[in-house]
Motif scaffolding. Sequence first.
Motif, PDB file in Angstrom:
ATOM      1  N   GLY A   1       0.867  -1.031  -0.156  1.00 51.83           N
ATOM      2  CA  GLY A   1       0.072   0.018   0.012  1.00 51.83           C
ATOM      3  C   GLY A   1       0.686   1.136  -0.093  1.00 51.83           C
ATOM      4  O   GLY A   1       0.356   2.302   0.168  1.00 51.83           O
ATOM      5  N   ILE A   2       2.155   1.198  -0.473  1.00 50.35           N
ATOM      6  CA  ILE A   2       2.994   2.211  -0.470  1.00 50.35           C
ATOM      7  C   ILE A   2       3.231   2.555  -2.035  1.00 50.35           C
ATOM      8  O   ILE A   2       4.074   1.848  -2.529  1.00 50.35           O
ATOM      9  N   GLY A   3       2.886   3.780  -2.237  1.00 52.50           N
ATOM     10  CA  GLY A   3       3.247   4.200  -3.857  1.00 52.50           C
ATOM     11  C   GLY A   3       2.251   5.386  -4.258  1.00 52.50           C
ATOM     12  O   GLY A   3       1.681   6.127  -3.668  1.00 52.50           O
ATOM     13  N   ALA A   4       2.170   5.440  -5.739  1.00 52.52           N
ATOM     14  CA  ALA A   4       1.178   6.187  -6.303  1.00 52.52           C
ATOM     15  C   ALA A   4      -0.177   5.703  -6.049  1.00 52.52           C
ATOM     16  O   ALA A   4      -0.514   4.532  -6.565  1.00 52.52           O
ATOM     17  N   PRO A   5      -1.167   6.500  -5.258  1.00 46.02           N
ATOM     18  CA  PRO A   5      -2.459   6.269  -5.158  1.00 46.02           C
ATOM     19  C   PRO A   5      -3.138   5.367  -6.291  1.00 46.02           C
ATOM     20  O   PRO A   5      -3.884   4.382  -6.104  1.00 46.02           O
ATOM     21  N   ASP A   6      -3.096   6.144  -7.404  1.00 42.16           N
ATOM     22  CA  ASP A   6      -3.896   5.539  -8.591  1.00 42.16           C
ATOM     23  C   ASP A   6      -3.581   4.162  -8.974  1.00 42.16           C
ATOM     24  O   ASP A   6      -4.472   3.235  -9.252  1.00 42.16           O
ATOM     25  N   ARG A   7      -2.437   4.022  -8.845  1.00 39.61           N
ATOM     26  CA  ARG A   7      -1.624   2.566  -9.297  1.00 39.61           C
ATOM     27  C   ARG A   7      -2.262   1.420  -8.168  1.00 39.61           C
ATOM     28  O   ARG A   7      -2.831   0.291  -8.693  1.00 39.61           O
ATOM     29  N   LEU A   8      -2.106   2.039  -6.887  1.00 35.01           N
ATOM     30  CA  LEU A   8      -2.954   0.892  -5.776  1.00 35.01           C
ATOM     31  C   LEU A   8      -4.152   0.538  -5.891  1.00 35.01           C
ATOM     32  O   LEU A   8      -4.529  -0.440  -6.065  1.00 35.01           O
ATOM     33  N   ARG A   9      -4.945   1.736  -6.349  1.00 32.31           N
ATOM     34  CA  ARG A   9      -6.263   1.437  -5.973  1.00 32.31           C
ATOM     35  C   ARG A   9      -6.717   0.549  -7.401  1.00 32.31           C
ATOM     36  O   ARG A   9      -7.667  -0.055  -7.159  1.00 32.31           O
ATOM     37  N   ALA A  10      -6.034   0.862  -8.263  1.00 33.29           N
ATOM     38  CA  ALA A  10      -6.365   0.149  -9.649  1.00 33.29           C
ATOM     39  C   ALA A  10      -6.319  -1.628  -9.416  1.00 33.29           C
ATOM     40  O   ALA A  10      -6.866  -2.271 -10.237  1.00 33.29           O
ATOM     41  N   HIS A  11      -5.439  -1.881  -8.502  1.00 29.50           N
ATOM     42  CA  HIS A  11      -5.292  -3.157  -8.309  1.00 29.50           C
ATOM     43  C   HIS A  11      -6.161  -3.696  -6.748  1.00 29.50           C
ATOM     44  O   HIS A  11      -6.016  -4.629  -6.351  1.00 29.50           O
ATOM     45  N   GLY A  12      -6.871  -2.839  -6.267  1.00 33.91           N
ATOM     46  CA  GLY A  12      -7.930  -3.047  -5.452  1.00 33.91           C
ATOM     47  C   GLY A  12      -7.031  -2.928  -3.785  1.00 33.91           C
ATOM     48  O   GLY A  12      -7.515  -3.386  -2.735  1.00 33.91           O
TER      49      GLY A  12
ATOM     50  N   THR B   1      -5.557  -1.104  -0.514  1.00 37.94           N
ATOM     51  CA  THR B   1      -5.607   0.263   0.046  1.00 37.94           C
ATOM     52  C   THR B   1      -4.533   1.004   0.244  1.00 37.94           C
ATOM     53  O   THR B   1      -3.319   0.504   0.295  1.00 37.94           O
ATOM     54  N   VAL B   2      -4.532   2.466   0.213  1.00 37.87           N
ATOM     55  CA  VAL B   2      -3.232   3.245   0.056  1.00 37.87           C
ATOM     56  C   VAL B   2      -3.228   3.402   1.538  1.00 37.87           C
ATOM     57  O   VAL B   2      -3.626   4.286   2.184  1.00 37.87           O
ATOM     58  N   ARG B   3      -2.045   2.882   1.915  1.00 35.91           N
ATOM     59  CA  ARG B   3      -1.457   3.029   3.301  1.00 35.91           C
ATOM     60  C   ARG B   3      -0.698   4.555   3.256  1.00 35.91           C
ATOM     61  O   ARG B   3      -0.741   5.063   4.287  1.00 35.91           O
ATOM     62  N   HIS B   4       0.114   4.793   2.414  1.00 33.85           N
ATOM     63  CA  HIS B   4       0.995   5.677   2.328  1.00 33.85           C
ATOM     64  C   HIS B   4       1.361   6.351   0.896  1.00 33.85           C
ATOM     65  O   HIS B   4       1.836   5.372   0.167  1.00 33.85           O
ATOM     66  N   ARG B   5       0.870   7.591   0.803  1.00 31.57           N
ATOM     67  CA  ARG B   5       1.335   8.081  -0.609  1.00 31.57           C
ATOM     68  C   ARG B   5       2.670   8.377  -0.731  1.00 31.57           C
ATOM     69  O   ARG B   5       3.422   9.193  -0.322  1.00 31.57           O
ATOM     70  N   LEU B   6       3.092   7.786  -2.030  1.00 29.45           N
ATOM     71  CA  LEU B   6       4.525   7.948  -2.311  1.00 29.45           C
ATOM     72  C   LEU B   6       4.697   7.541  -3.570  1.00 29.45           C
ATOM     73  O   LEU B   6       5.428   6.580  -4.100  1.00 29.45           O
ATOM     74  N   PRO B   7       4.432   8.547  -4.416  1.00 27.39           N
ATOM     75  CA  PRO B   7       4.275   8.498  -5.989  1.00 27.39           C
ATOM     76  C   PRO B   7       5.804   7.926  -6.748  1.00 27.39           C
ATOM     77  O   PRO B   7       5.652   7.256  -7.839  1.00 27.39           O
ATOM     78  N   GLU B   8       6.767   8.130  -6.050  1.00 24.23           N
ATOM     79  CA  GLU B   8       8.175   7.811  -6.742  1.00 24.23           C
ATOM     80  C   GLU B   8       8.433   6.576  -6.458  1.00 24.23           C
ATOM     81  O   GLU B   8       9.555   5.837  -7.120  1.00 24.23           O
ATOM     82  N   VAL B   9       7.848   5.367  -5.934  1.00 27.39           N
ATOM     83  CA  VAL B   9       7.982   4.130  -5.687  1.00 27.39           C
ATOM     84  C   VAL B   9       7.963   3.333  -7.086  1.00 27.39           C
ATOM     85  O   VAL B   9       6.933   3.431  -7.747  1.00 27.39           O
ATOM     86  N   GLY B  10       8.820   2.748  -7.227  1.00 25.52           N
ATOM     87  CA  GLY B  10       9.032   2.029  -8.735  1.00 25.52           C
ATOM     88  C   GLY B  10       9.408   2.890 -10.092  1.00 25.52           C
ATOM     89  O   GLY B  10       9.753   2.185 -10.963  1.00 25.52           O
ATOM     90  N   ARG B  11       9.464   4.247  -9.768  1.00 25.39           N
ATOM     91  CA  ARG B  11       9.944   4.866 -10.473  1.00 25.39           C
ATOM     92  C   ARG B  11      11.375   5.377 -10.671  1.00 25.39           C
ATOM     93  O   ARG B  11      11.989   5.158  -9.656  1.00 25.39           O
ATOM     94  N   GLY B  12      11.960   5.956 -11.966  1.00 24.75           N
ATOM     95  CA  GLY B  12      13.338   6.075 -11.710  1.00 24.75           C
ATOM     96  C   GLY B  12      14.192   5.216 -12.383  1.00 24.75           C
ATOM     97  O   GLY B  12      15.319   5.184 -12.224  1.00 24.75           O
TER      98      GLY B  12
END
Length: 552
Positions: A271-282, A284-295
């Motif tokens: 649940g740590i990452g970009a909210p839209d990406r997490l919600r798309a897979h059902g 729960t967003v625990r912590h908004r951190l959009p850069e997870v996986g990027r870069g």
Amino acid sequence: MKNASYDYVVVGAGSAGCALVERLTRDGRTRVLLIEAGGSDRRFWIKVPVGYGVNFANPRLNWGYHTEPDAALNGRRVYWPRGRVIGGSSSINAMAYMRGLPEDYDGWASAGAAGWAWHDVRPVFDGMERHLERGTDGRPCTRGAGLLTVSDLGDQMTPFSARFLAAAEDCGWTTCADLSSVTQEAVGYYRSTVRHGMRCSAADAFLAPARKRGNLRVMTDALVEHITFDGTRATGLRLRTGGEAFEVTAGREVILCAGAVNSPKLLQLSGIGAPDRLRAHGLTVRHRLPEVGRGLQDHLAISHVFRATAPTLNNILGRLPPRLLAGLHYLARRRGPLSVPINQVGGYLCSDPALAVPDMQIYCNPLSYWAAPDGRPVLDREPGFMLSAQLCRPTSRGEIAIRSADPAAPPLIRPNSLATEYDRAGARRAIALIDRIAAAPALSAVTQTRLVPAPETRDPDALMEDFRERASTVFHPTSTCRMGHSAQDSVLDARLRVHGLSGLRVVDASAFPAVTSGNTNAPTMMLAVRAAEMILEDAATGNHERVLAHAS
């Protein structure tokens, strides 16, 4: 569901995880659990240096990932092997040992990783290395007292490899005795993580002594499903092994050492990452951190294959009778062709004399082979050699993203290759560099023809099209949970703590702010050794409980 409690819970027994737990357990009291998705590394072809080719596509040792179709590489799905075994990718890699260039680490510091400049990390490299080399009198000697063995194997390399060094001198390039720690343009024999004729993986160097301590438990064949939390504090993990579910508790910290592909995947599953990406897979967003996986960054190399008129390794490894003789020699003395990795000569080069810092790395291998459709190397039976080149510091950035909420599902890997003009121009310069060394008298004198690409392929645009059709990763993914200034530009602070959370760090190549100039195994182990000292310092001062303000 079974439960257990430790001080530190570490995910991933690869290059970083092994180095990390050795330091964390050294006091004999700190309780550490090390979790590995794969199994034992006690396999003959892991320990034999030339076994790299055997294990390259072994599903028992390898996650066997593939990228998504990469537009710049003509829509190809490129094979990305990642170690799934004790030792991780250090148990299946080609063993080349390169620290990187000082500018790499000074760049890290400028990107927000304070304390990771060259003057900070050089002593860490010095402290963890033990070099087996030859003195000025030609006799074996040892330099350094670290746990990781780095060997000079120049006296055992195929005679053909000396022609690569002669060709480098023809080109006006400097040659050096210790390529592993070079800080400027130079070519030489690659030093390798080999100890007395056998691979010296991170498990051999660091985990083996740690396992003798009663405060370390190693759990294998265990798939971590997600991180558990109490508010913003990581408290442990839920995992599955042998059909059973476990929950483990970390009294101090959870530390992800799962690598540049699986560490961001596990954060997203938690649940740590970009909210839209997490919600798309059902999720729960625990912590908004959009850069997870990027870069995401990686090295993209092109190889040209040549037919030789002088004997190469193909004369031994490509034919059964001499291969059997080499095997008997290896079993008897731990020497000979099987005791030396295939990456034998290479180095850092400037593609333009006006450059102050090398921008290219080359590999010169006295062996010709092709990749089968399943990724396995197919050896040529006739004498041949390969010349490869890659841009040291690409500027393209890709991403890692979960495919679903299923922890067993492979993630989406989007390298986004050649996305910048700098990288596209770099690809052309890499091709030109290969042409330059191939034309050097020392090599051209023993070259019959170029096999791949076809000798009639000479037009720069045609060679660039060949690059798009054949270029591939050299297995150096980094930067998907990179250190930086804040949650707006990164995932971690300079002490490898996840922005906005406590009790959670990421310690592996995903933490690199940018990919280093060369092979990434040495920097990954260095990062883990330095991280361990930071973790112990923070435990002593209470800083492991610190929660950074989350910038939304």
